[in-house]
Design a protein around this motif. Structure first.
Motif, short mmCIF file in Angstrom:
data_model
loop_
_atom_site.label_atom_id
_atom_site.label_comp_id
_atom_site.label_asym_id
_atom_site.label_seq_id
_atom_site.Cartn_x
_atom_site.Cartn_y
_atom_site.Cartn_z
N SER A 33 -3.46 -11.84 -54.90
CA SER A 33 -3.21 -11.80 -53.46
C SER A 33 -4.44 -11.22 -52.76
CB SER A 33 -1.99 -10.94 -53.15
OG SER A 33 -1.85 -10.77 -51.75
N SER A 34 -4.89 -11.89 -51.72
CA SER A 34 -6.02 -11.39 -50.94
C SER A 34 -5.58 -10.33 -49.94
CB SER A 34 -6.69 -12.55 -50.19
OG SER A 34 -5.76 -13.19 -49.33
N ASP A 35 -4.28 -10.17 -49.77
CA ASP A 35 -3.72 -9.20 -48.83
C ASP A 35 -3.17 -8.01 -49.61
OD1 ASP A 35 -2.50 -7.76 -46.86
OD2 ASP A 35 -1.17 -9.37 -46.17
N HIS A 36 -3.83 -6.88 -49.53
CA HIS A 36 -3.37 -5.66 -50.19
C HIS A 36 -2.84 -4.66 -49.17
CE1 HIS A 36 -5.62 -6.10 -54.30
NE2 HIS A 36 -4.80 -7.10 -54.04
N SER A 37 -2.13 -5.17 -48.20
CA SER A 37 -1.56 -4.32 -47.16
C SER A 37 -0.32 -3.60 -47.69
CB SER A 37 -1.19 -5.15 -45.94
OG SER A 37 -0.15 -6.07 -46.27
N ALA A 38 0.16 -2.64 -46.90
CA ALA A 38 1.36 -1.90 -47.29
C ALA A 38 2.56 -2.83 -47.37
CB ALA A 38 1.62 -0.78 -46.28
N SER A 39 2.63 -3.80 -46.47
CA SER A 39 3.75 -4.73 -46.45
C SER A 39 3.83 -5.53 -47.75
CB SER A 39 3.63 -5.67 -45.25
OG SER A 39 4.69 -6.60 -45.23
N THR A 94 1.93 2.08 -44.32
CA THR A 94 1.06 2.75 -45.29
C THR A 94 1.66 4.05 -45.81
OG1 THR A 94 -0.95 1.80 -44.33
CG2 THR A 94 -1.21 3.80 -45.65
N GLY A 95 2.12 4.91 -44.89
CA GLY A 95 2.69 6.18 -45.31
C GLY A 95 3.92 6.01 -46.19
N GLN A 152 -5.73 7.56 -45.14
CA GLN A 152 -6.55 7.30 -43.96
C GLN A 152 -7.98 6.89 -44.30
OE1 GLN A 152 -4.88 7.31 -41.17
NE2 GLN A 152 -3.09 8.09 -42.27
N PHE A 153 -8.26 6.78 -45.60
CA PHE A 153 -9.62 6.44 -46.02
C PHE A 153 -10.00 5.05 -45.53
CE2 PHE A 153 -12.42 4.34 -49.09
CZ PHE A 153 -13.51 5.20 -49.10
N ALA A 154 -11.24 4.91 -45.05
CA ALA A 154 -11.76 3.60 -44.62
C ALA A 154 -13.26 3.58 -44.82
CB ALA A 154 -11.41 3.34 -43.17
N LEU A 155 -13.75 2.59 -45.53
CA LEU A 155 -15.17 2.46 -45.80
C LEU A 155 -15.61 1.04 -45.51
CD1 LEU A 155 -17.87 3.53 -46.98
CD2 LEU A 155 -17.04 2.79 -49.23
N GLY A 156 -16.47 0.89 -44.53
CA GLY A 156 -16.98 -0.43 -44.19
C GLY A 156 -18.15 -0.82 -45.09
N TYR A 157 -18.20 -2.06 -45.48
CA TYR A 157 -19.31 -2.55 -46.30
C TYR A 157 -19.51 -4.04 -46.02
CZ TYR A 157 -15.69 -4.47 -49.41
OH TYR A 157 -14.62 -5.16 -49.91
#
Length: 211
Positions: A33-39, A94-95, A152-157
């Motif tokens: 799955s390309s979607d690793h969201s909480a949902s 997420t929580g 809350q971690f977020a890292l742009g690349y």
């Protein structure tokens, strides 16, 4: 007289293989799955835990004799509660993912570890196969891994030619769950297909041996 495990149609091997199958399905769904969201993560986790709860519940009736069913019944209840909580659409945030999966990992992991240790000390190895201890430890490791992951971690690349992306805490968390499911699937499949040692034959009393 209780029916021996060797005389049963289903035994621990079938429980291991059923758990391995549903863990493999969960791992594949996360991996591809390309979607690793909480949902998505909670949807996969819900299906995994509800299916596993059903396997535990059936094994309490089909695999284990009376007096050796407490652990699988507790695991069935814990997995069912976690799966039903994760299946509520309005809670798929997420929580909530972190809260539900961490709680499930620590509770079910502790249950498997404690039950395996107690059964080994009591000599009930047939009721508590080796995988109980190791799977319990792996589940606790999953809980610890999620606990130290910052939601809350977020890292742009950026990847040249592909664009810009953001690695978030929930992406890491869902990936950890998928990795856990993959390891569990492999280990339980190996355990399920491994040849069984013959059960030891009790020694005859001295009087019978002399006669």
């Amino acid at each position: 007289m209780a029916t021996s495990s060797s005389a049963r149609t289903f035994d621990v091997r079938h429980l291991q293989l059923a758990r391995a199958f549903f863990a493999a399905v969960a791992a594949a769904m996360v991996t591809f799955s390309s979607d690793h969201s909480a949902s998505v993560g909670l949807a996969v986790f819900s299906g995994f835990t509800l299916a596993t709860a059903l396997v535990f519940a059936l094994s309490a009736w089909l695999v284990f004799p009376r007096g050796a069913r407490a652990t699988v019944i507790v695991l069935a209840v814990v997995s069912a509660v976690a799966g039903m909580a994760a299946s509520v659409p309005s809670w798929r945030e997420t929580g909530t993912f972190f809260a539900i999966v961490i709680a499930w990992a620590f509770v079910s992991g502790l249950v498997e570890v404690i039950a395996a240790v107690l059964d080994r000390r009591a000599g009930r190895t047939a009721a508590a196969p080796r995988d109980g201890l190791l799977i319990g430890i792996l589940t606790l490791v999953l809980g610890v891994g999620l606990l130290v992951t910052n939601p809350q971690f977020a890292l742009g690349y950026a990847i040249e030619g592909a664009g810009s992306f953001t690695l978030t805490g929930i992406v890491i968390a869902v990936g950890l769950f998928g990795g856990y499911a993959a390891v569990v699937a492999v280990f339980l499949a190996i355990a399920g297909f491994s040849p069984r040692r013959p059960e030891p034959i009790p020694a005859a009393p001295t009087e019978e041996a002399v006669s």
